[in-house]
Scaffold this motif. Structure first.
Motif, PDB file in Angstrom:
ATOM      1  N   PRO A  50       0.812  -1.215   0.000  1.00  0.00           N
ATOM      2  CA  PRO A  50       0.000   0.000   0.000  1.00  0.00           C
ATOM      3  C   PRO A  50       0.849   1.270   0.000  1.00  0.00           C
ATOM      4  N   GLN A  51       0.220   2.368  -0.353  1.00  0.00           N
ATOM      5  CA  GLN A  51       0.889   3.661  -0.336  1.00  0.00           C
ATOM      6  C   GLN A  51       1.015   4.167   1.099  1.00  0.00           C
ATOM      7  N   ALA A  52       2.082   4.939   1.365  1.00  0.00           N
ATOM      8  CA  ALA A  52       2.308   5.475   2.706  1.00  0.00           C
ATOM      9  C   ALA A  52       3.195   6.703   2.615  1.00  0.00           C
ATOM     10  N   ASP A  53       3.298   7.432   3.705  1.00  0.00           N
ATOM     11  CA  ASP A  53       4.163   8.621   3.747  1.00  0.00           C
ATOM     12  C   ASP A  53       5.633   8.230   3.763  1.00  0.00           C
ATOM     13  N   LEU A  54       5.932   7.095   4.415  1.00  0.00           N
ATOM     14  CA  LEU A  54       7.311   6.602   4.475  1.00  0.00           C
ATOM     15  C   LEU A  54       7.295   5.084   4.360  1.00  0.00           C
ATOM     16  N   PHE A  55       8.384   4.548   3.809  1.00  0.00           N
ATOM     17  CA  PHE A  55       8.600   3.108   3.752  1.00  0.00           C
ATOM     18  C   PHE A  55       9.854   2.797   4.565  1.00  0.00           C
ATOM     19  N   VAL A  56       9.712   1.935   5.560  1.00  0.00           N
ATOM     20  CA  VAL A  56      10.815   1.617   6.477  1.00  0.00           C
ATOM     21  C   VAL A  56      11.292   0.203   6.185  1.00  0.00           C
ATOM     22  N   VAL A  57      12.573   0.044   5.879  1.00  0.00           N
ATOM     23  CA  VAL A  57      13.141  -1.264   5.572  1.00  0.00           C
ATOM     24  C   VAL A  57      14.345  -1.514   6.475  1.00  0.00           C
ATOM     25  N   GLU A  58      14.791  -2.775   6.475  1.00  0.00           N
ATOM     26  CA  GLU A  58      15.956  -3.122   7.295  1.00  0.00           C
ATOM     27  C   GLU A  58      17.257  -2.742   6.616  1.00  0.00           C
ATOM     28  N   LYS A  59      17.267  -2.716   5.292  1.00  0.00           N
ATOM     29  CA  LYS A  59      18.457  -2.355   4.534  1.00  0.00           C
ATOM     30  C   LYS A  59      18.043  -1.389   3.441  1.00  0.00           C
ATOM     31  N   SER A  60      18.914  -0.487   3.104  1.00  0.00           N
ATOM     32  CA  SER A  60      18.603   0.436   2.010  1.00  0.00           C
ATOM     33  C   SER A  60      19.862   0.719   1.211  1.00  0.00           C
ATOM     34  N   GLU A  61      19.674   1.198   0.037  1.00  0.00           N
ATOM     35  CA  GLU A  61      20.772   1.478  -0.878  1.00  0.00           C
ATOM     36  C   GLU A  61      21.059   2.969  -0.926  1.00  0.00           C
ATOM     37  N   PRO A  62      22.304   3.360  -1.134  1.00  0.00           N
ATOM     38  CA  PRO A  62      22.581   4.767  -1.400  1.00  0.00           C
ATOM     39  C   PRO A  62      21.811   5.216  -2.637  1.00  0.00           C
ATOM     40  N   GLY A  63      21.207   6.370  -2.568  1.00  0.00           N
ATOM     41  CA  GLY A  63      20.432   6.854  -3.692  1.00  0.00           C
ATOM     42  C   GLY A  63      19.031   6.278  -3.763  1.00  0.00           C
ATOM     43  N   ALA A  64      18.562   5.662  -2.636  1.00  0.00           N
ATOM     44  CA  ALA A  64      17.211   5.120  -2.606  1.00  0.00           C
ATOM     45  C   ALA A  64      16.200   6.255  -2.684  1.00  0.00           C
ATOM     46  N   PRO A  65      14.966   5.969  -3.073  1.00  0.00           N
ATOM     47  CA  PRO A  65      13.936   7.006  -3.134  1.00  0.00           C
ATOM     48  C   PRO A  65      13.813   7.738  -1.807  1.00  0.00           C
ATOM     49  N   PRO A  66      13.439   9.013  -1.825  1.00  0.00           N
ATOM     50  CA  PRO A  66      13.392   9.822  -0.601  1.00  0.00           C
ATOM     51  C   PRO A  66      12.505   9.261   0.487  1.00  0.00           C
ATOM     52  N   LYS A  67      11.448   8.561   0.105  1.00  0.00           N
ATOM     53  CA  LYS A  67      10.514   8.046   1.100  1.00  0.00           C
ATOM     54  C   LYS A  67      10.931   6.694   1.671  1.00  0.00           C
TER      55      LYS A  67
END
Length: 331
Positions: free
Chosen positions: A230-247
Motif C-alpha cells: 500500500p501507499q504510505a508517507d514513508l517506507f521503512v526497511v531493514e536495509k537500504s541502498e545509497p540513492g534510494a527514493p526519498p521516502k
C-alpha cells in the motif's frame, strides 16, 4: 594533634623518631601532665581539663545508651513501627535496613509464638536483634530510603535511521509501511500514527535467492511485489541502498530488538511472543498498545509457531519495526 609526652618517649625508645621523623635531640623538654601540640611543641593544655572533657563525653554516651527504646520515639512513631513489626510479612520486613535475611524470619516466628509486640523494648528479645540493630531498623521504618528506579536509556530514533533525514519529515509521517523479507517471502505492516494496523500481510517469492541477501538486491526484491504494497508517507526497511527514493528509509534491526528487549548479547531473538501479546491485548483491552482489525486477528491467530518453518517470523519483524518507529519517535 595532641600527644602525651610518655607516648612520644615510648616511640623514640622503640627505635623510631616520632612524628615527622624528629630525632630525640630535636624534641624540646616537655612537662608531664600536659598535652602538647606535635606541630610546634609549644602549645599545650593540662590533662585535668582533658580528663574533664573525656568524662563529660563519656557520661553523655552512657546516658544515651541507657535510654529505653520506647523513650526515644513519640507515640505516633511507636505506633508506625509496631504496625509494621506486627503485621509485616517476611518480604516486607526484609526491605527494612538490617532486617534482611534471618532477622525478618525471627521476627515473624517470635510474634507467632509470643503474640504481637506490645512495646519497642520487647523487640530485643528476638534472636539476632540487639539494641543498636533495633534502633537502626526503627529509624529505617520511619524514614525509608526511596530507591530511585533506573531509567531505561532512551534510544533516539534519528540515530538509527539511514540515510539521515530531517526529523520533521519523520514526525509528519501519518502512516508508514514497514517491510521485512526472508529467504522466500516479503512481509509488510501498514500502520498509522495511532498504532492501528491498516494492513499486514506477506507475499511468497520462490524466485528469491536462498541464504543471506545482498543489500544491492534488496530494492529489486521489493519491487517484485510492489504492486501489493500500500501507499504510505514513508517506507521503512531493514536495509537500504545509497540513492534510494526519498521516502525509503532504513531502520537498524538491533535498535528494534533493544526496544522490545529481544537482544541477547549482540544477537536478536524471536519477537513472536511479543506480537502474540499485542494481538491478545488488542482483543481484550480497551486501550491496547497496538490495535488490530478483527479480520487480521482471525487470520493470524494461529499463524505464529516457534520452531516451525512457517512460523511467521517476517510478519512479526515487519510489525515490530513499524511499532518501534512510532514509539521511538514519540519518546
Amino acid at each position: 594533634m595532641w600527644v602525651v609526652r610518655h607516648l612520644v618517649s615510648t616511640v623514640v625508645h622503640n627505635g623510631h623518631h616520632g612524628l615527622f621523623h624528629r630525632s630525640l635531640a630535636s624534641l624540646p623538654e616537655l612537662e608531664h601532665r600536659y598535652l602538647h601540640c606535635t606541630c610546634c611543641w609549644r602549645s599545650r593544655i593540662s590533662t585535668p581539663d582533658f580528663d574533664l572533657l573525656t568524662s563529660t563525653l563519656s557520661s553523655k554516651i552512657c546516658e544515651d545508651e541507657g535510654k529505653s527504646l520506647d523513650s526515644r520515639y513519640t507515640a505516633e512513631q511507636r505506633a508506625v513501627i509496631l504496625q509494621l513489626l506486627n503485621t509485616g510479612t517476611e518480604n516486607e520486613l526484609a526491605r527494612v535496613k538490617l532486617l534482611k535475611g534471618q532477622k525478618s524470619v525471627n521476627i515473624v516466628e517470635y510474634r507467632t509464638k509470643n503474640g504481637p509486640f506490645k512495646d519497642l523494648e520487647s523487640v530485643v528479645n528476638v534472636p539476632l536483634l540487639k539494641h543498636k540493630t533495633a534502633m537502626v531498623a526503627f529509624n529505617s521504618i520511619l524514614h525509608p530510603v526511596e530507591k530511585k528506579e533506573r531509567r531505561k536509556p532512551k534510544i533516539q530514533l534519528v540515530k538509527f535511521i539511514k540515510p539521515e533525514v530531517d526529523r520533521k519529515m519523520l514526525e509528519e509521517a501519518g502512516c508508514i509501511v514497514s517491510i521485512v523479507y526472508g529467504t522466500d517471502k516479503i512481509a509488510w505492516a501498514h500502520l498509522d500514527r495511532g498504532l492501528t494496523v491498516l494492513d499486514w500481510q506477506q507475499e511468497s517469492c520462490h524466485s528469491f535467492m536462498k541464504g543471506v541477501y545482498l543489500a544491492s538486491a534488496y530494492l529489486n526484491d521489493i519491487s517484485s511485489v510492489v504492486s501489493r504494497i500500500p501507499q504510505a508517507d514513508l517506507f521503512v526497511v531493514e536495509k537500504s541502498e545509497p540513492g534510494a527514493p526519498p521516502k525509503v528509509i532504513n531502520m537498524v534491526r538491533a535498535a528494534v530488538g533493544r526496544h522490545f528487549g529481544l537482544m541477547v548479547g549482540e544477537a536478536r531473538t524471536s519477537g513472536i511472543q511479543t506480537v502474540r501479546q499485542m494481538m491478545t491485548d488488542s482483543a481484550t483491552q480497551k486501550t491496547p498498545r497496538v490495535s488490530f482489525p478483527h479480520d487480521l486477528l482471525v487470520r493470524y491467530r494461529n499463524a505464529f509457531h516457534l520452531g516451525s518453518r512457517k512460523h511467521g517470523e517476517e510478519l512479526c519483524d515487519a510489525l515490530l519495526q513499524a511499532v518501534a518507529f512510532y514509539e521511538l519517535l514519540n519518546e
